[in-house]
Write a protein that holds these residues in place. Sequence first.
Motif, PDB file in Angstrom:
ATOM      1  N   UNK A  54       0.789  -1.187   0.006  1.00 41.53           N
ATOM      2  CA  UNK A  54      -0.187  -0.009  -0.060  1.00 41.53           C
ATOM      3  C   UNK A  54       0.648   1.368   0.156  1.00 41.53           C
ATOM      4  N   UNK A  55       2.131   1.196   0.074  1.00 39.40           N
ATOM      5  CA  UNK A  55       3.241   2.357  -0.112  1.00 39.40           C
ATOM      6  C   UNK A  55       3.033   3.031   1.137  1.00 39.40           C
ATOM      7  N   UNK A  56       2.623   2.607   2.314  1.00 41.98           N
ATOM      8  CA  UNK A  56       2.599   3.268   3.563  1.00 41.98           C
ATOM      9  C   UNK A  56       3.719   2.842   4.510  1.00 41.98           C
ATOM     10  N   UNK A  57       4.417   3.406   5.378  1.00 44.34           N
ATOM     11  CA  UNK A  57       5.121   3.191   6.290  1.00 44.34           C
ATOM     12  C   UNK A  57       4.469   2.168   7.312  1.00 44.34           C
ATOM     13  N   UNK A  58       5.262   1.129   7.696  1.00 48.78           N
ATOM     14  CA  UNK A  58       4.717   0.052   8.698  1.00 48.78           C
ATOM     15  C   UNK A  58       4.170   0.695  10.089  1.00 48.78           C
ATOM     16  N   UNK A  59       4.765   1.946  10.477  1.00 47.07           N
ATOM     17  CA  UNK A  59       4.416   2.419  11.692  1.00 47.07           C
ATOM     18  C   UNK A  59       3.067   3.252  11.410  1.00 47.07           C
ATOM     19  N   UNK A  60       2.822   3.669  10.477  1.00 45.78           N
ATOM     20  CA  UNK A  60       1.548   4.457  10.271  1.00 45.78           C
ATOM     21  C   UNK A  60       0.563   3.531   9.675  1.00 45.78           C
ATOM     22  N   UNK A  61       0.937   2.321   9.008  1.00 46.60           N
ATOM     23  CA  UNK A  61      -0.139   1.615   8.638  1.00 46.60           C
ATOM     24  C   UNK A  61      -0.792   0.759   9.643  1.00 46.60           C
ATOM     25  N   UNK A  62      -0.028   0.509  11.013  1.00 44.49           N
ATOM     26  CA  UNK A  62      -0.623  -0.042  12.158  1.00 44.49           C
ATOM     27  C   UNK A  62      -2.020   0.572  12.416  1.00 44.49           C
TER      28      UNK A  62
END
Length: 295
Positions: A54-62
């Motif tokens: 999804x092209x989203x940083x893992x920390x933000x995706x959570x």
Amino acid sequence: MRPRDDSAASAPEGNAAPGRAQRGIQSVEVGGRLLRALAKARAPLAPTDLAASGDIPSSQAHAYLVSLTRLGLIKRDALSGRYEPGPLALRLGLLHLAQQPALREAVPRAAALAQSLNCSVALCIAGPQGPTIVRYEHASLPLHVNLHVGTVMSLRATSTGRVFCAFLAPGALETLWATQTAQPVWRGTGNAAPQTTAASQEPAGTPLPEAAFVESLDAIRARGYESGIDAPSPGVSSVCVPVLGPQRELSLTLTAIGATGALDVRPDGAVVRALLNAAAEIAAAAFPSTPTCPE
């Protein structure tokens, strides 16, 4: 970290100025990227893989994954930790399908066929993993086979799957074939050839040669239906017919399923005639300008 929401909701669509891009909610669209990535993967994904897709940083995706899970749009498997579509996503998908003209016309006819023929009737469409049951009318007599809405049928081992192989567009069939087998697509003069999944376990044995399988698909196209006796489950037989759309594309299939010996699978039998007639009626009602029988 709380996801940033720096966009405002737009005015009603009818009030938007022509040619102007409407403003939306950025966080909703970011979450939508995760849903799109999951749909594109066609398989459960680990959180890190889903975030990357999804092209989203893992920390933000959570935070997005937590909210999407609360809404029921996705769910996380307790053992693998992977995410897959949730119950709300499935309900929305079925709602979308229910609005499709062919399925809308097929549902009441499937119920009538199950009652008049005293057999189970399944309506299938092309799902991400193969022919998928989206409506299942149970027979009054018990049938020793585990079929239900959501069951994926084997492309090769079931009559339904073989009808998909015969009538589905080659590009779409290649995708399903690769999903079910991890083998190269068999090429031929007709559509590509196939193999298996869940209610779709392929029987043991040597795969048919390419030429033989392609020839069998040509025969299905010529007669307009396919049958299966004691396959893939002993004691269970089936007859399947396609419903074709305006461009002669496969829209859905009608499959009658019953106990071997009780289900009439003869070419001129009542089941074949009833299914072909029903498929023609569905196509005529859903696609008025479409020819009503396979060529």
